[in-house]
Design a protein around this motif. Structure first.
Motif, PDB file in Angstrom:
ATOM      1  N   ASP A 162     -21.156 -19.842  92.245  1.00  0.00           N
ATOM      2  CA  ASP A 162     -21.057 -18.524  92.879  1.00  0.00           C
ATOM      3  C   ASP A 162     -21.331 -17.425  91.862  1.00  0.00           C
ATOM      4  OD1 ASP A 162     -20.342 -19.702  95.290  1.00  0.00           O
ATOM      5  OD2 ASP A 162     -18.188 -19.553  94.894  1.00  0.00           O
ATOM      6  N   PHE A 163     -20.806 -17.613  90.654  1.00  0.00           N
ATOM      7  CA  PHE A 163     -21.034 -16.609  89.616  1.00  0.00           C
ATOM      8  C   PHE A 163     -22.512 -16.540  89.246  1.00  0.00           C
ATOM      9  CE2 PHE A 163     -21.471 -15.389  85.150  1.00  0.00           C
ATOM     10  CZ  PHE A 163     -20.861 -14.146  85.174  1.00  0.00           C
ATOM     11  N   GLU A 164     -23.142 -17.685  89.075  1.00  0.00           N
ATOM     12  CA  GLU A 164     -24.560 -17.714  88.723  1.00  0.00           C
ATOM     13  C   GLU A 164     -25.405 -17.056  89.810  1.00  0.00           C
ATOM     14  OE1 GLU A 164     -25.042 -21.865  88.147  1.00  0.00           O
ATOM     15  OE2 GLU A 164     -24.264 -21.864  86.090  1.00  0.00           O
ATOM     16  N   ASN A 165     -25.050 -17.299  91.057  1.00  0.00           N
ATOM     17  CA  ASN A 165     -25.772 -16.659  92.167  1.00  0.00           C
ATOM     18  C   ASN A 165     -25.568 -15.147  92.149  1.00  0.00           C
ATOM     19  OD1 ASN A 165     -26.685 -19.153  93.082  1.00  0.00           O
ATOM     20  ND2 ASN A 165     -25.047 -19.389  94.578  1.00  0.00           N
ATOM     21  N   LEU A 166     -24.355 -14.722  91.816  1.00  0.00           N
ATOM     22  CA  LEU A 166     -24.067 -13.292  91.751  1.00  0.00           C
ATOM     23  C   LEU A 166     -24.875 -12.627  90.643  1.00  0.00           C
ATOM     24  CD1 LEU A 166     -22.466 -10.771  92.543  1.00  0.00           C
ATOM     25  CD2 LEU A 166     -20.619 -11.553  91.040  1.00  0.00           C
ATOM     26  N   VAL A 167     -24.943 -13.255  89.483  1.00  0.00           N
ATOM     27  CA  VAL A 167     -25.724 -12.700  88.378  1.00  0.00           C
ATOM     28  C   VAL A 167     -27.190 -12.548  88.787  1.00  0.00           C
ATOM     29  CG1 VAL A 167     -26.549 -13.097  86.029  1.00  0.00           C
ATOM     30  CG2 VAL A 167     -24.181 -13.602  86.596  1.00  0.00           C
ATOM     31  N   ALA A 168     -27.737 -13.580  89.407  1.00  0.00           N
ATOM     32  CA  ALA A 168     -29.135 -13.530  89.840  1.00  0.00           C
ATOM     33  C   ALA A 168     -29.349 -12.414  90.864  1.00  0.00           C
ATOM     34  CB  ALA A 168     -29.550 -14.877  90.422  1.00  0.00           C
ATOM     35  N   PHE A 215     -21.454 -18.371  75.470  1.00  0.00           N
ATOM     36  CA  PHE A 215     -21.468 -19.090  76.745  1.00  0.00           C
ATOM     37  C   PHE A 215     -21.799 -18.147  77.901  1.00  0.00           C
ATOM     38  CE2 PHE A 215     -19.168 -20.295  80.608  1.00  0.00           C
ATOM     39  CZ  PHE A 215     -19.674 -21.565  80.843  1.00  0.00           C
ATOM     40  N   TRP A 216     -21.126 -17.001  77.946  1.00  0.00           N
ATOM     41  CA  TRP A 216     -21.351 -16.080  79.058  1.00  0.00           C
ATOM     42  C   TRP A 216     -22.671 -15.327  78.924  1.00  0.00           C
ATOM     43  CZ3 TRP A 216     -18.911 -16.932  83.293  1.00  0.00           C
ATOM     44  CH2 TRP A 216     -17.654 -17.523  83.272  1.00  0.00           C
ATOM     45  N   LEU A 217     -23.089 -15.045  77.703  1.00  0.00           N
ATOM     46  CA  LEU A 217     -24.399 -14.422  77.524  1.00  0.00           C
ATOM     47  C   LEU A 217     -25.503 -15.346  78.001  1.00  0.00           C
ATOM     48  CD1 LEU A 217     -24.014 -12.709  74.023  1.00  0.00           C
ATOM     49  CD2 LEU A 217     -23.945 -11.622  76.269  1.00  0.00           C
ATOM     50  N   SER A 218     -25.344 -16.644  77.760  1.00  0.00           N
ATOM     51  CA  SER A 218     -26.344 -17.614  78.229  1.00  0.00           C
ATOM     52  C   SER A 218     -26.350 -17.718  79.746  1.00  0.00           C
ATOM     53  CB  SER A 218     -26.074 -18.989  77.605  1.00  0.00           C
ATOM     54  OG  SER A 218     -24.861 -19.536  78.085  1.00  0.00           O
ATOM     55  N   LYS A 219     -25.268 -17.292  80.390  1.00  0.00           N
ATOM     56  CA  LYS A 219     -25.206 -17.262  81.860  1.00  0.00           C
ATOM     57  C   LYS A 219     -25.908 -16.025  82.433  1.00  0.00           C
ATOM     58  CE  LYS A 219     -22.698 -20.966  82.814  1.00  0.00           C
ATOM     59  NZ  LYS A 219     -23.208 -22.068  83.669  1.00  0.00           N
ATOM     60  N   GLY A 220     -26.341 -15.130  81.559  1.00  0.00           N
ATOM     61  CA  GLY A 220     -27.064 -13.950  82.019  1.00  0.00           C
ATOM     62  C   GLY A 220     -26.264 -12.669  82.020  1.00  0.00           C
ATOM     63  N   VAL A 221     -25.028 -12.708  81.520  1.00  0.00           N
ATOM     64  CA  VAL A 221     -24.213 -11.497  81.451  1.00  0.00           C
ATOM     65  C   VAL A 221     -24.863 -10.499  80.498  1.00  0.00           C
ATOM     66  CG1 VAL A 221     -22.004 -10.608  80.612  1.00  0.00           C
ATOM     67  CG2 VAL A 221     -22.053 -12.627  82.079  1.00  0.00           C
ATOM     68  N   ASP A 222     -24.859  -9.217  80.875  1.00  0.00           N
ATOM     69  CA  ASP A 222     -25.534  -8.185  80.082  1.00  0.00           C
ATOM     70  C   ASP A 222     -24.623  -7.483  79.089  1.00  0.00           C
ATOM     71  OD1 ASP A 222     -28.250  -8.179  81.437  1.00  0.00           O
ATOM     72  OD2 ASP A 222     -26.941  -7.839  83.156  1.00  0.00           O
ATOM     73  N   GLY A 223     -23.341  -7.786  79.109  1.00  0.00           N
ATOM     74  CA  GLY A 223     -22.450  -7.158  78.146  1.00  0.00           C
ATOM     75  C   GLY A 223     -21.000  -7.427  78.467  1.00  0.00           C
ATOM     76  N   PHE A 224     -20.137  -6.902  77.593  1.00  0.00           N
ATOM     77  CA  PHE A 224     -18.702  -7.132  77.719  1.00  0.00           C
ATOM     78  C   PHE A 224     -17.931  -5.833  77.543  1.00  0.00           C
ATOM     79  CE2 PHE A 224     -20.256 -11.249  76.240  1.00  0.00           C
ATOM     80  CZ  PHE A 224     -19.567 -12.138  77.059  1.00  0.00           C
ATOM     81  N   SER A 225     -16.791  -5.786  78.209  1.00  0.00           N
ATOM     82  CA  SER A 225     -15.743  -4.843  77.864  1.00  0.00           C
ATOM     83  C   SER A 225     -14.668  -5.647  77.149  1.00  0.00           C
ATOM     84  CB  SER A 225     -15.157  -4.192  79.123  1.00  0.00           C
ATOM     85  OG  SER A 225     -13.913  -3.583  78.823  1.00  0.00           O
ATOM     86  N   PHE A 226     -14.537  -5.440  75.845  1.00  0.00           N
ATOM     87  CA  PHE A 226     -13.526  -6.153  75.065  1.00  0.00           C
ATOM     88  C   PHE A 226     -12.204  -5.390  75.172  1.00  0.00           C
ATOM     89  CE2 PHE A 226     -17.367  -7.870  73.167  1.00  0.00           C
ATOM     90  CZ  PHE A 226     -17.038  -9.207  73.043  1.00  0.00           C
ATOM     91  N   ASP A 227     -11.236  -6.074  75.756  1.00  0.00           N
ATOM     92  CA  ASP A 227      -9.964  -5.424  76.060  1.00  0.00           C
ATOM     93  C   ASP A 227      -8.919  -5.725  74.986  1.00  0.00           C
ATOM     94  OD1 ASP A 227      -8.277  -3.892  77.566  1.00  0.00           O
ATOM     95  OD2 ASP A 227      -8.775  -4.907  79.447  1.00  0.00           O
ATOM     96  N   ALA A 228      -8.012  -4.770  74.796  1.00  0.00           N
ATOM     97  CA  ALA A 228      -6.856  -4.938  73.908  1.00  0.00           C
ATOM     98  C   ALA A 228      -7.246  -5.320  72.485  1.00  0.00           C
ATOM     99  CB  ALA A 228      -5.903  -5.991  74.486  1.00  0.00           C
ATOM    100  N   VAL A 229      -8.377  -4.812  71.996  1.00  0.00           N
ATOM    101  CA  VAL A 229      -8.851  -5.216  70.670  1.00  0.00           C
ATOM    102  C   VAL A 229      -7.987  -4.674  69.540  1.00  0.00           C
ATOM    103  CG1 VAL A 229     -11.253  -5.607  71.322  1.00  0.00           C
ATOM    104  CG2 VAL A 229     -10.510  -3.313  70.696  1.00  0.00           C
ATOM    105  N   LYS A 230      -7.254  -3.607  69.784  1.00  0.00           N
ATOM    106  CA  LYS A 230      -6.422  -3.070  68.691  1.00  0.00           C
ATOM    107  C   LYS A 230      -5.288  -4.030  68.324  1.00  0.00           C
ATOM    108  CE  LYS A 230      -3.118  -0.289  71.407  1.00  0.00           C
ATOM    109  NZ  LYS A 230      -2.592   1.076  71.612  1.00  0.00           N
TER     110      LYS A 230
END
Length: 683
Positions: free
Chosen positions: A189-195, A299-314
């Motif tokens: 489902d995720f792969e279909n959503l990315v496409a 792993f997620w970049l190879s799935k086609g994700v275009d970026g991240f919001s990195f949370d709680a990094v402090k």
């Protein structure tokens, strides 16, 4: 026959003399020497006169002409000179074209990337759209509504955490970073959503919380039994535990209150958790942990994700020592210090080396950014940081880090005024490093919705503010229609009520469950106002918040003034904020006037800009009836929560005028050439 043979012999002999008859004399009589009939069989010396130069001026070229003759013609000036002229013209043209191309590249400003070019739309997936009638939103539901998102002129879809999780804290207690939680669907489902997102010309960024995992995560289960490399994947320290009472190593507190140390019966040590005890912190001083996180990113970049919001990094690093943190109130009895706000968190947040870890994430993502048009975005969440510390996430002049830290300062405003809005804008723009890109948001899953904080009257004005400020506007789902928090308190979920109020189901129409699901129940109740505050109703209303939102996003997409122009913040008072958007090379200027006060107000714009025309045209207004009309700049009347985008021409732009120069900002300097219809940077 003898005559013919003699002619042929004469022609051959002429050729042997390195001369040619050039084919022009085929029908001419060729004089031959008379020979003695008696001596026909005896070779005679023949005197061959030098052939006359062919009359090239008389004879014209014809099809099939031998190349030797063509060469004779090519040497004539009337053929040679034009050929040389054409040759040198070609050479000069090639060099001019190369030079012009190089010059355009040099003077052209950097193109806006996809994360700069348009708004982002943040979705809490459990509440957006249910596709399988279980009362929970899911990935297929998001895919079903991509046409709606595209109609808002959104450029980037931002989906909050959907990883396999116990859903403790709603998204943070991740049990497997490489799996989709079944409540949201499957990896397919995720792969279909990315496409599908990419087919719409949109981009996708997702949340990632690297600081901690669930206590159900296989890494933690292996760490508590001291299994191999996982022994030090988490932060363990000795502590005393007698009769069910734990004495922690120090006074460090959890964000949710009480000690951040929890005793583990299996390992017989305390582990550290900045959040819930079900969310143990990873040990980022262990290089193996950093490598694990980078593998998840890949792993997620190879799935086609275009970026991240990195949370709680402090929270990624803690001090190596276990010194107690300093109390805010030093006279308070230490045993009574249980709330997070009662300590200064100098040893548990923003430690030396934390930014190096984020920059390492950036380098990992850069490996997937080499393909043209596939730059991978990195945003950081740093709630509660000072402005100075927040700006550090932009990186250093020659060291890349986040593309931008998410600007959540508007989300903390519980009351609005011209002064408070002005303060948020100026504090960000004045502190942001030169050449960096700003962003603005008014809500999110962890904060109360705007309408519940400040009132329904300001929805349109705040959306107008987001789309006319420089930078990337970010919309939390439902803000485009003015959704508010739910007010009920009888929840089936055993969570903190305050964290649920802004996560109610999206209001699509006035059918059962607001069109969110066909199930008999929803995971959270829908807001009681969904009969009137929903997408279907507002689509048909010319004066609705949704229609204004679409007009604003379209204006933002079409106007260089809003995407690339200068921003000049002219005035604020207890009621209103006034600013302009302008661009060198375009004499058109947008003058934005917004009333955030409790009462109506009247502004004399002539006092702010002396050479302003008496009448200005309204390009857009929060009051649809005013669109296209003219206003008197001596007395602009604004109701509570009303906003205007006024359009006019100006010969000398404000950022060139000394009186306004200190009030003007630009993120990506550019000028426009109307002659060439291009942007250039040498302004």
């Amino acid at each position: 026959m003898d005559v013919d043979k003699g002619k042929r012999d004469s022609i051959r002999m002429s050729l042997k003399g390195c001369r040619t008859n050039n084919g022009f004399v085929q029908n001419e009589d060729i004089p031959e020497q008379d020979q003695d009939p008696g001596s026909r069989d005896t070779p005679q010396a023949v005197s061959i006169p030098a052939p006359e130069e062919p009359h090239l001026k008389v004879v014209r070229p014809y099809a099939g002409m031998p190349k030797e003759v063509l060469f004779e013609f090519s040497s004539q000036a009337r053929y040679r000179v034009p050929r040389e002229i054409l040759f040198w013209l070609t050479v000069v043209s090639v060099f001019l074209l190369i030079g012009a191309t190089v010059a355009i590249i040099i003077i052209s400003p950097k193109c806006l990337d996809w994360w700069q070019a348009g708004p982002m739309y943040q979705i809490y997936p459990r509440s957006f759209k249910d596709s399988d009638q279980d009362g929970n939103g899911d990935l297929k539901g998001i895919q079903e509504k991509l046409d709606y998102i595209a109609a808002l002129n959104i450029k980037t879809v931002w989906i909050t955490s959907f990883y396999k999780s116990s859903l403790k804290d709603f998204r943070y207690a991740v049990e497997d970073f490489k799996e989709i939680d079944p409540i949201f669907g499957t990896m397919k489902d995720f792969e279909n959503l990315v496409a599908a997102i990419h087919d719409k010309g949109l981009k996708l960024i997702i949340d990632f919380i690297p600081n901690h995992t669930s206590d159900k995560h296989p890494w933690f289960q292996s760490s508590r039994t001291r299994s191999g490399k996982y022994t030090d994947y988490y932060i363990w320290h000795n502590c005393t535990h007698d009769n069910g009472v734990t004495t922690p190593p120090n006074n460090w507190l959890s964000v949710y209150g009480n000690s951040s140390w929890n005793f583990d019966e299996v390992r017989k040590q305390c582990y550290f958790h900045q959040f819930l005890k079900e969310q143990p912190d990873l040990n980022f001083r262990n290089p193996a942990v950093q490598e694990e996180i980078k593998e998840i990113i890949k792993f997620w970049l190879s799935k086609g994700v275009d970026g991240f919001s990195f949370d709680a990094v402090k929270f990624l690093l803690e001090a190596k020592n276990l010194r107690n943190e300093i109390q805010v109130n030093t006279s308070q009895i230490p045993d009574t210090v249980t709330r997070y706000s009662e300590l200064y968190h100098d040893f548990t947040t923003t430690q030396v080396g934390m930014h190096d870890i984020v920059r390492d994430f950036r380098q990992t993502m850069n490996q997937y950014s080499r393909e043209p048009g596939r730059y991978r975005f990195l945003g950081t969440e740093a709630s509660g940081e000072s402005m100075e510390k927040t700006m550090m996430y932009y990186g250093l002049p020659f060291i890349q880090e986040a593309d931008f830290p998410f600007n959540k300062y508007f989300t903390t405003l519980d009351t609005l005024s011209g002064h408070t809005v002005y303060e948020v804008i100026t504090s960000w723009m004045e502190n942001m490093p030169e050449g960096k890109w700003p962003n603005w948001m008014i809500g999110g899953p962890e904060t109360r919705r705007l309408t519940s904080r400040v009132g329904n009257e300001y929805v349109n004005a705040m959306n107008m503010l987001l789309f006319t400020l420089p930078g990337t506007p970010i919309t939390y789902y439902g803000e485009e229609i003015g959704m508010g928090d739910i007010s009920v308190t009888d929840f089936n979920e055993s969570y903190d009520i305050n964290a649920l109020l802004s996560k109610s189901p999206m209001q699509w129409d006035n059918s059962s469950n607001a069109g969110f699901t066909e199930a008999n129940h929803t995971w959270l109740p829908t807001n009681s106002d969904y009969h009137t505050v929903n997408v279907a109703v507002q689509k048909s209303q010319p004066s609705s918040a949704l229609r204004l939102y679409q007009d604003l996003s379209l204006l933002h997409a079409r106007e260089l003034l809003l995407s690339r122009g200068w921003f000049c913040l002219l005035r604020d008072n207890s009621h209103s904020v006034v600013y302009t958007r302008e661009l060198d090379g375009i004499d058109k200027v947008f003058l934005v006037v917004l009333n955030f006060g409790e009462l109506s107000t009247v502004l004399n714009l002539q006092e702010i800009i002396s050479d302003l025309p008496t009448k200005l045209r309204v390009r857009l207004s929060t009051n649809s009836a005013s669109k296209g009309s003219d206003v008197d700049t001596h007395a602009v009347s604004l109701e509570k929560g009303e906003g205007l985008i006024l359009e006019h021409s100006m010969k000398m732009l404000l950022h060139h005028q000394a009186a306004f120069r200190d009030k003007c900002f630009v993120s990506s300097r550019a000028c426009y050439s109307s002659v060439l219809d291009i942007l250039y940077s040498l302004c």
